[in-house]
Write a protein that holds these residues in place. Sequence first.
Motif, PDB file in Angstrom:
ATOM      1  N   ARG A  13       0.823  -1.207   0.000  1.00  0.00           N
ATOM      2  CA  ARG A  13       0.000   0.000   0.000  1.00  0.00           C
ATOM      3  C   ARG A  13       0.859   1.259   0.000  1.00  0.00           C
ATOM      4  O   ARG A  13       1.949   1.288   0.573  1.00  0.00           O
ATOM      5  CB  ARG A  13      -0.914   0.043   1.223  1.00  0.00           C
ATOM      6  CG  ARG A  13      -2.005  -1.014   1.189  1.00  0.00           C
ATOM      7  CD  ARG A  13      -3.037  -0.818   2.293  1.00  0.00           C
ATOM      8  NE  ARG A  13      -4.130  -1.756   2.114  1.00  0.00           N
ATOM      9  CZ  ARG A  13      -5.175  -1.547   1.313  1.00  0.00           C
ATOM     10  NH1 ARG A  13      -5.266  -0.407   0.645  1.00  0.00           N
ATOM     11  NH2 ARG A  13      -6.119  -2.457   1.193  1.00  0.00           N
ATOM     12  N   ALA A  26      -3.463   5.606  -8.385  1.00  0.00           N
ATOM     13  CA  ALA A  26      -4.476   4.602  -8.067  1.00  0.00           C
ATOM     14  C   ALA A  26      -5.070   4.013  -9.338  1.00  0.00           C
ATOM     15  O   ALA A  26      -5.319   2.798  -9.423  1.00  0.00           O
ATOM     16  CB  ALA A  26      -5.577   5.223  -7.203  1.00  0.00           C
ATOM     17  N   ARG A  53      -4.282  -0.071 -10.255  1.00  0.00           N
ATOM     18  CA  ARG A  53      -5.476  -0.768  -9.775  1.00  0.00           C
ATOM     19  C   ARG A  53      -5.279  -2.278  -9.847  1.00  0.00           C
ATOM     20  O   ARG A  53      -4.898  -2.817 -10.892  1.00  0.00           O
ATOM     21  CB  ARG A  53      -6.678  -0.344 -10.617  1.00  0.00           C
ATOM     22  CG  ARG A  53      -8.006  -0.892 -10.106  1.00  0.00           C
ATOM     23  CD  ARG A  53      -9.172  -0.383 -10.942  1.00  0.00           C
ATOM     24  NE  ARG A  53      -9.380   1.048 -10.730  1.00  0.00           N
ATOM     25  CZ  ARG A  53      -9.243   1.972 -11.683  1.00  0.00           C
ATOM     26  NH1 ARG A  53      -8.873   1.610 -12.907  1.00  0.00           N
ATOM     27  NH2 ARG A  53      -9.476   3.235 -11.428  1.00  0.00           N
ATOM     28  N   GLY A 107      -2.461  -1.103  -3.133  1.00  0.00           N
ATOM     29  CA  GLY A 107      -3.474  -0.211  -2.579  1.00  0.00           C
ATOM     30  C   GLY A 107      -2.946   1.212  -2.559  1.00  0.00           C
ATOM     31  O   GLY A 107      -1.758   1.434  -2.301  1.00  0.00           O
ATOM     32  N   THR A 117      -3.966   5.205  -1.152  1.00  0.00           N
ATOM     33  CA  THR A 117      -4.841   6.085  -0.377  1.00  0.00           C
ATOM     34  C   THR A 117      -4.244   7.480  -0.322  1.00  0.00           C
ATOM     35  O   THR A 117      -3.042   7.636  -0.086  1.00  0.00           O
ATOM     36  CB  THR A 117      -5.014   5.573   1.072  1.00  0.00           C
ATOM     37  OG1 THR A 117      -5.601   4.270   1.047  1.00  0.00           O
ATOM     38  CG2 THR A 117      -5.892   6.499   1.891  1.00  0.00           C
ATOM     39  N   GLN A 143      -6.554  -2.332   5.798  1.00  0.00           N
ATOM     40  CA  GLN A 143      -7.584  -2.866   4.910  1.00  0.00           C
ATOM     41  C   GLN A 143      -7.106  -4.147   4.238  1.00  0.00           C
ATOM     42  O   GLN A 143      -5.965  -4.246   3.796  1.00  0.00           O
ATOM     43  CB  GLN A 143      -7.951  -1.832   3.851  1.00  0.00           C
ATOM     44  CG  GLN A 143      -8.546  -0.560   4.421  1.00  0.00           C
ATOM     45  CD  GLN A 143      -9.706  -0.835   5.352  1.00  0.00           C
ATOM     46  OE1 GLN A 143     -10.688  -1.473   4.975  1.00  0.00           O
ATOM     47  NE2 GLN A 143      -9.583  -0.369   6.582  1.00  0.00           N
ATOM     48  N   THR A 189      -6.673  -7.085   1.391  1.00  0.00           N
ATOM     49  CA  THR A 189      -6.493  -7.042  -0.057  1.00  0.00           C
ATOM     50  C   THR A 189      -7.857  -7.076  -0.747  1.00  0.00           C
ATOM     51  O   THR A 189      -8.709  -7.888  -0.413  1.00  0.00           O
ATOM     52  CB  THR A 189      -5.651  -8.235  -0.529  1.00  0.00           C
ATOM     53  OG1 THR A 189      -4.376  -8.171   0.096  1.00  0.00           O
ATOM     54  CG2 THR A 189      -5.472  -8.219  -2.038  1.00  0.00           C
ATOM     55  N   GLU A 227     -10.413  -0.978  -0.745  1.00  0.00           N
ATOM     56  CA  GLU A 227      -9.650   0.257  -0.873  1.00  0.00           C
ATOM     57  C   GLU A 227     -10.314   1.429  -0.162  1.00  0.00           C
ATOM     58  O   GLU A 227     -11.515   1.651  -0.298  1.00  0.00           O
ATOM     59  CB  GLU A 227      -9.494   0.626  -2.356  1.00  0.00           C
ATOM     60  CG  GLU A 227      -8.508  -0.239  -3.106  1.00  0.00           C
ATOM     61  CD  GLU A 227      -7.115  -0.164  -2.519  1.00  0.00           C
ATOM     62  OE1 GLU A 227      -6.643   0.945  -2.230  1.00  0.00           O
ATOM     63  OE2 GLU A 227      -6.505  -1.225  -2.334  1.00  0.00           O
ATOM     64  N   ARG A 230      -9.799   5.064  -0.691  1.00  0.00           N
ATOM     65  CA  ARG A 230      -9.094   5.879  -1.674  1.00  0.00           C
ATOM     66  C   ARG A 230      -8.699   7.251  -1.135  1.00  0.00           C
ATOM     67  O   ARG A 230      -7.626   7.754  -1.437  1.00  0.00           O
ATOM     68  CB  ARG A 230      -9.961   6.054  -2.931  1.00  0.00           C
ATOM     69  CG  ARG A 230     -10.091   4.785  -3.770  1.00  0.00           C
ATOM     70  CD  ARG A 230      -8.736   4.257  -4.193  1.00  0.00           C
ATOM     71  NE  ARG A 230      -8.859   3.198  -5.210  1.00  0.00           N
ATOM     72  CZ  ARG A 230      -7.874   2.420  -5.589  1.00  0.00           C
ATOM     73  NH1 ARG A 230      -6.685   2.544  -5.025  1.00  0.00           N
ATOM     74  NH2 ARG A 230      -8.044   1.508  -6.520  1.00  0.00           N
TER      75      ARG A 230
END
Length: 233
Positions: free
Chosen positions: A126, A160, A164, A168, A170, A213, A215, A218, A220
């Motif tokens: 991530r 992101a 995709r 991950g 954020t 979180q 897998t 997400e 975002r």
Amino acid sequence: MNDTFPRPGRVLVTGGASGLGAAVVHAVRTAGGQPIVLDRDPVPGDGVLSFAVDVSDRVAVGAAVLEAADALDGLDAVVTAAGIDRCGRLDEVEAAEWERVIMVNLLGTVNVVRAALPHLRQTHGRVVTVASSLGLKAVSDATAYCASKFGVIGFTRALAAETRGQIGVTTLIPAGMRTRFFDDRDEKYRPKDDSKLNDPARVAAAVTFALAQPTGCEVRELVITHEEDDSWP
């Protein structure tokens, strides 16, 4: 990572020696993860692997990230908390100082993510980038900071989209926090009431929430402010 109750794992934190970065380091350790600090002035000891590096130096960042990944046999996450500001109107701030804000806040974020990306793809890891409420709301006397943080938001949304299903991603969007971030500012640019600034530990908790979180799920974007902060919306 455990998909039911994932721990943060091996988390690279830029700006991890102070402010929000230090709060994230503490939160990651508390959650059972292993933080790695990238900072110009890392705090020695305390059992945390640290590297003295300027995030605006792409070559140095690449070397530090590779060394960290080799030392820990991989990376699970990156949190880009390093950031600076230079307040003043555009014609009052020296061009080199203005550009330095962009180099640290925006290009520093890109440098670290670029270097970490191969390792994060291997672990389906991530990225949490740290933007700002001033990446959503522009104000006077902050052209460099707003430009850099608007850029972080745009960069992270595009990242992101292109990663995709691989990692991950954020965007963390915090408002003002009770850190030393404001210490070197002229008095007129300091918060008049720090009771309306958020505790960085609260913001760090939002980071670990994103890192936790499983897998396939997400978060975002996360906007986190003190309830009386007026920089958002």
